[in-house]
Design a protein around this motif. Structure first.
Motif, short mmCIF file in Angstrom:
data_model
loop_
_atom_site.label_atom_id
_atom_site.label_comp_id
_atom_site.label_asym_id
_atom_site.label_seq_id
_atom_site.Cartn_x
_atom_site.Cartn_y
_atom_site.Cartn_z
N ALA A 175 -33.52 -21.52 -34.00
CA ALA A 175 -32.18 -22.06 -33.75
C ALA A 175 -31.62 -21.44 -32.48
O ALA A 175 -32.02 -20.36 -32.07
N THR A 176 -30.67 -22.14 -31.89
CA THR A 176 -29.95 -21.58 -30.74
C THR A 176 -29.03 -20.48 -31.26
O THR A 176 -28.74 -20.42 -32.46
N PRO A 177 -28.54 -19.62 -30.37
CA PRO A 177 -27.62 -18.57 -30.82
C PRO A 177 -26.44 -19.14 -31.61
O PRO A 177 -26.08 -18.61 -32.66
N LEU A 178 -25.85 -20.22 -31.11
CA LEU A 178 -24.71 -20.78 -31.82
C LEU A 178 -25.11 -21.28 -33.20
O LEU A 178 -24.36 -21.14 -34.17
N GLY A 179 -26.32 -21.86 -33.29
CA GLY A 179 -26.83 -22.33 -34.57
C GLY A 179 -26.97 -21.19 -35.56
O GLY A 179 -26.62 -21.30 -36.74
N GLN A 180 -27.48 -20.06 -35.03
CA GLN A 180 -27.66 -18.89 -35.91
C GLN A 180 -26.32 -18.35 -36.38
O GLN A 180 -26.13 -18.02 -37.54
N ILE A 181 -25.37 -18.25 -35.43
CA ILE A 181 -24.06 -17.68 -35.80
C ILE A 181 -23.38 -18.56 -36.84
O ILE A 181 -22.80 -18.07 -37.81
N SER A 182 -23.50 -19.89 -36.65
CA SER A 182 -22.81 -20.77 -37.60
C SER A 182 -23.42 -20.65 -38.99
O SER A 182 -22.79 -21.00 -39.99
N GLN A 183 -24.66 -20.16 -39.07
CA GLN A 183 -25.26 -19.92 -40.38
C GLN A 183 -24.93 -18.52 -40.90
O GLN A 183 -25.44 -18.09 -41.92
N VAL A 215 -13.81 -24.17 -28.29
CA VAL A 215 -14.01 -23.03 -29.20
C VAL A 215 -13.48 -23.36 -30.60
O VAL A 215 -14.06 -22.96 -31.61
N LEU A 216 -12.41 -24.13 -30.64
CA LEU A 216 -11.86 -24.55 -31.93
C LEU A 216 -12.90 -25.31 -32.75
O LEU A 216 -13.12 -25.03 -33.93
N ILE A 217 -13.57 -26.26 -32.08
CA ILE A 217 -14.57 -27.06 -32.79
C ILE A 217 -15.73 -26.18 -33.23
O ILE A 217 -16.16 -26.20 -34.37
N ARG A 218 -16.23 -25.38 -32.31
CA ARG A 218 -17.43 -24.60 -32.67
C ARG A 218 -17.11 -23.53 -33.72
O ARG A 218 -17.99 -23.12 -34.46
N THR A 219 -15.85 -23.09 -33.77
CA THR A 219 -15.50 -22.06 -34.74
C THR A 219 -15.19 -22.65 -36.11
O THR A 219 -15.68 -22.17 -37.13
N TYR A 220 -14.36 -23.65 -36.14
CA TYR A 220 -13.83 -24.10 -37.43
C TYR A 220 -14.47 -25.37 -37.96
O TYR A 220 -14.02 -25.93 -38.94
N ASN A 221 -15.48 -25.91 -37.27
CA ASN A 221 -16.19 -27.04 -37.84
C ASN A 221 -17.64 -26.65 -38.01
O ASN A 221 -18.42 -26.68 -37.05
N ASN A 222 -18.00 -26.29 -39.21
CA ASN A 222 -19.37 -25.81 -39.43
C ASN A 222 -20.42 -26.88 -39.19
O ASN A 222 -21.57 -26.59 -38.98
N GLY A 223 -19.98 -28.14 -39.20
CA GLY A 223 -20.92 -29.23 -38.95
C GLY A 223 -21.39 -29.26 -37.51
O GLY A 223 -22.50 -29.69 -37.21
N TYR A 224 -20.53 -28.82 -36.59
CA TYR A 224 -20.88 -28.84 -35.17
C TYR A 224 -20.91 -27.43 -34.63
O TYR A 224 -19.87 -26.85 -34.37
N PRO A 225 -22.09 -26.84 -34.46
CA PRO A 225 -22.12 -25.49 -33.91
C PRO A 225 -21.64 -25.44 -32.46
O PRO A 225 -21.31 -24.38 -31.96
N GLU A 226 -21.61 -26.56 -31.77
CA GLU A 226 -21.13 -26.54 -30.39
C GLU A 226 -20.05 -27.59 -30.21
O GLU A 226 -20.14 -28.69 -30.77
N GLY A 227 -19.00 -27.26 -29.45
CA GLY A 227 -17.89 -28.19 -29.31
C GLY A 227 -17.56 -28.56 -27.88
O GLY A 227 -16.62 -29.31 -27.64
#
Lengths: 457, 402
Positions: free
Chosen positions: B222-230, B354-366
């Motif tokens: 996974a990408t870093p953002l993918g890992q963090i969101s998990q 940042v709002l999307i990537r932080t608070y929407n677990n469906g989208y790791p990137e916003g």
């Protein structure tokens, strides 16, 4: 009052006059056919008062304005009407007058502009051909009939355009100081507000006109377009809807004063001959509307390349052929390469230091002190892509991009709200130069002003 | 060079109306004006007689130049990640890594340009207009913001969709409401989600033209953002090594080709700013907005939203945020056009990304969605600025009448 214009640009072009006093001393007198082109007076609907072969004296009306019958344009020289040249639908393009030795002096009606009511002074100035030399905002037209007491009058005493000449006051004659004062005194009676005299710091004009009642000196610093009335009006007192101001240049103010003193005024000017295609830039003394053939005799480089002769400066001047004439209000002729006979291989990728640009994407341009651009557009016409390009060169509190769009959409209300009353086409000249999309902004604004005037009247 | 000019002059009549190849007139003129500056000079009664040497060809070229450092590094990184995934040692294999990346991206670049420019040529001819340069930039952006091995037919469909429905139907370059390259990506993202996100697509595993070491089936990273969101805050790279901040800044991590290296994106950004092509106001405010939102999220961090626990400035290193700030949000056509509007537009883009990537677990990137959303709001922001200008004028009028 001191103002500083920040949004602008001083282009360093080749072919300037380096030593003005030496050039003035070296100046030659030029005589020849003169022409009056009514097109140079927007809003002036010309009707001829003379026909071919008529004798006219300097100062005699040759055209009058159909929309303001008391307003005339006058002959700059004693001579004979050589031709009344007409274009489409018999519209008068110009009246050509060839010089003939003055015969007996003709007794002329005297208009005492130094006294009388404002309405009388205005109508006298209109008869004398002087009022048509003023510009009225809104719409950037000659003063309209019935306008007597305007909000303010702006006298522009310097020219900041590339290669233009800002003459010292003495160059207008021995009595120039006296004339200027009486000219301003006449003008100050035509406004409910002030006569703003815009000049550079240290200009003699300031000390000369300082004491005249109703006159306020505005010392302007900064690059072009600081010498244009639009920039100065915006910095002093922007025009609101329903207000009217008049603008004129120093030479016209002096002529008004000259008439007030002597009941006649002169038509001779110092004309700057400039541009990279001249072998010897210099100054000539010639009457208004002089033929360029005589003016440019022997000074244009003898090279096969095509040349563009501009009556005026490179930003707002009028393109003329070799058989053309000096156009109002310019006292400058600029000759630059036309450029339509050159092939430039991948010019858009060029890193040549000779490329003139207001942008930073020509890294080697700083190596050049003077540029000799030609008249090419340097690219294809596009939709507006880059944003904020016009704002950088617009010292007026408007949003030029949106105003231009409102004009193109013929949105009358939008134009009013976005400040069309404050602008003239010349205010967009620098933006047009810098525009990546190469849009004809000055023409768009001219058409917009004409359209709005027609719609609202 | 004179012989080339002569040759062009000789064949030109065949491309003019009535000539043998009149259907290719726009294409011919496009190439002609590419090779030789047009001779057109300023005309009309009210005109400036000299024009700035800049034109849209040069503008677009500078953007492409600014993209090149990212592009070259992106190719290298594709190879680097592939070598790691195959268990091979990437040290000392610089040219092989670069060549592998080149082979991977080349077909995508070709497809993007052929489809996009093809449509542009046809439309230009249909409208009898000059070919416009806008797609030169879009065409290189598209492969840079897609996963490295996105399939060619998907790319072709998405490119065609966005060029036609986002740009041409609105009138062509300069009239589009949304960023064309980002819509291409959004189209792929929503039409083929399985191929555009997850832990399988951000590392190239194939062997283009048989080149490169083989990667075992079923490889995932996974990408870093993918890992963090998990919920994995200590992100690791391909092969399990811990991804340092320096790695993230340099861009040696899985992701879309152009987006991983903040360093090379910044180099491009500096070039754009020096040349005065892209708006520094937008770039800086996107970063400011992202930092601000990252900081706010960080203050209120909860385990439900693991992304909130990331250091605010780390938000700028991961994902497509830096690329979006420098190359996407600054698109002059789709961003806010007024000077004041640019500050608002940029700041909100950063905040929303940042709002999307932080608070929407469906989208790791916003970043993509943030820019597209703000593209839609840019006209509204501008409207407010224009309205303020008009109101100022009105207030002045009222004052003068008192």
């Amino acid at each position: 009052m001191d103002i500083k214009i920040k949004k602008g640009l001083d282009l360093k072009l080749a072919g300037g006059i380096e030593n003005v006093s030496a050039a003035l001393a070296d100046c030659r007198d030029v005589h020849g056919v003169c022409a009056i082109c009514p097109e140079d007076y927007p809003g002036f609907k010309p009707k001829a008062l003379v026909k071919e072969g008529d004798m006219v004296y300097a100062g005699e009306p040759v055209l009058y304005n159909k929309d303001y019958e008391g307003m005339t344009l006058v002959s700059p020289i004693d001579g004979r009407v050589k031709a009344v040249v007409r274009g489409d639908r018999r519209r008068i393009l110009r009246v050509e007058i060839e010089p003939i030795e003055a015969g007996e002096a003709v007794p002329r009606t005297i208009f005492p502009i130094e006294k009388g009511t404002a309405a009388n002074v205005v109508s006298s100035l209109a008869h004398l051909g002087l009022l048509a030399r003023l510009r009225q905002r809104p719409y950037d037209v000659v003063p309209t009939e019935g306008t007597t007491m305007v909000r303010d009058i702006y006298v522009m005493c310097f020219d900041a355009a590339p290669l233009a000449l800002s003459l010292p006051l003495e160059a207008f004659g021995n009595e120039a100081e006296e004339w200027l004062r009486s000219g301003l005194a006449v003008l100050s009676r035509l406004t409910t507000g002030k006569v703003y005299v815009a000049c550079r710091e240290g200009d003699k004009v300031a000390s000369v006109s300082g004491g005249v009642p109703g006159v306020e000196i505005v010392k302007v610093a900064g690059p072009y377009p600081s010498g244009l009335p639009g920039a100065v009006i915006a910095a002093t007192k922007p025009i609101n809807k329903g207000e009217t101001v008049w603008t004129l240049d120093l030479a016209t103010a002096i002529r008004v004063g000259e008439y007030a003193k002597h009941h006649k005024y002169g038509f001779e000017n110092y004309v700057a001959l400039t541009g990279s295609e001249l072998s010897a830039p210099g100054i000539a003394k010639a009457p208004d509307g002089i033929e360029l053939k005589a003016l440019l005799k022997g000074v244009v480089k003898d090279t096969p390349e095509h040349k563009r002769i501009i009556s005026g400066n490179v930003f707002t001047g009028v393109r003329e052929s070799e058989d053309g004439y000096l156009r109002f209000p310019y006292r400058q002729v600029t000759v630059i390469p036309e450029g339509d006979d050159t092939d430039e291989f991948m010019g858009w990728a060029s890193l040549a230091p000779s490329k003139v640009s207001a942008k930073r994407s020509f890294p080697l341009s700083f190596m050049r002190k003077l540029f000799s651009p030609d008249a090419r557009l340097n690219g294809g016409r596009r939709a507006m892509i880059m944003s904020g390009e016009y704002d950088r060169y617009m010292p007026i509190d408007i949003l030029p991009e949106y105003l231009v769009k409102a004009i193109l959409a013929k949105d009358v209300e939008g134009m009013e709200r976005l400040g069309i009353y404050e602008v003239a086409p010349e205010d967009f000249a620098l933006a047009e130069f810098a525009d990546t999309s190469k849009l004809p902004l000055q023409q768009i604004v001219r058409d917009g002003l004409d359209y709005l005037r027609k719609e609202l009247e | 060079m004179a012989s080339l000019r002569k040759y062009l002059d000789k064949i030109k009549p065949q491309f003019e109306p009535g000539g043998k190849y009149q259907a290719l007139q726009s294409v011919f003129e496009g190439f002609e004006s590419f090779l030789y500056s047009p001779r057109t000079t300023s005309a009309g009664r009210y005109t400036t007689h000299i024009h700035d040497s800049i034109d849209s060809k040069r503008t677009m070229t500078i953007v492409i130049l600014a993209l090149l450092p990212c592009f070259v590094f992106g190719m290298y990184n594709i190879g680097y990640q592939h070598w790691l995934a195959a268990g091979a040692n990437p040290e000392g294999a610089f040219w092989s890594l670069l060549f592998y990346g080149f082979l991977t991206v080349l077909p995508r670049l070709v497809v993007s340009y052929v489809v996009g420019l093809g449509i542009e040529f046809v439309v230009a001819q249909w409208r009898h207009e000059e070919i416009q340069e806008g797609f030169l930039v879009t065409g290189i952006l598209i492969p840079m913001i897609c996963p490295p091995e996105v399939s060619l037919w998907m790319l072709a469909v998405a490119t065609a969709f966005s060029v036609i429905f986002v740009k041409e139907v609105f009138g062509g370059t300069g009239y589009n409401l949304l960023n064309v390259a980002l819509v291409t990506r959004a189209f792929l993202f929503f039409a083929y989600p399985a191929h555009m996100s997850g832990d399988k697509v951000f590392v190239a595993t194939g062997q283009p033209f048989g080149f490169g070491p083989e990667v075992a089936d079923g490889f995932t990273c996974a990408t870093p953002l993918g890992q963090i969101s998990q919920g994995t805050l200590d992100v690791s790279g391909v092969g399990g090594h811990v991804l340092s901040t320096w790695d993230a800044f340099l861009g040696l991590m899985p992701g879309c080709m152009g987006e991983t290296s903040t360093l090379f994106i910044l180099i491009g950004g500096v070039l754009l700013m020096l040349a005065g092509i892209a708006s520094w106001r937008v770039m800086l405010t996107v970063f400011a907005g992202a930092l601000f939102m990252g900081w706010v999220a960080n203050i209120f961090a909860t385990p439900t939203y693991p992304m909130a626990s990331v250091e605010p400035w780390h938000q700028l290193l991961y994902g497509g945020l830096a690329f979006a700030a420098v190359f996407m949000a600054t698109d002059p056509v789709t961003s806010a056009r007024t000077t004041k509007g640019k500050y608002v537009y940029g700041f909100l883009t950063g905040v929303i990304a940042v709002l999307i990537r932080t608070y929407n677990n469906g989208y790791p990137e916003g970043a993509m969605l943030a820019v597209l959303l703000m593209n839609c709001f840019a006209p509204l922001i501008d409207w407010c600025v224009v309205e303020a200008n008009a109101r100022r004028r009105l207030a002045r009028l009222v004052r003068s009448q008192k």
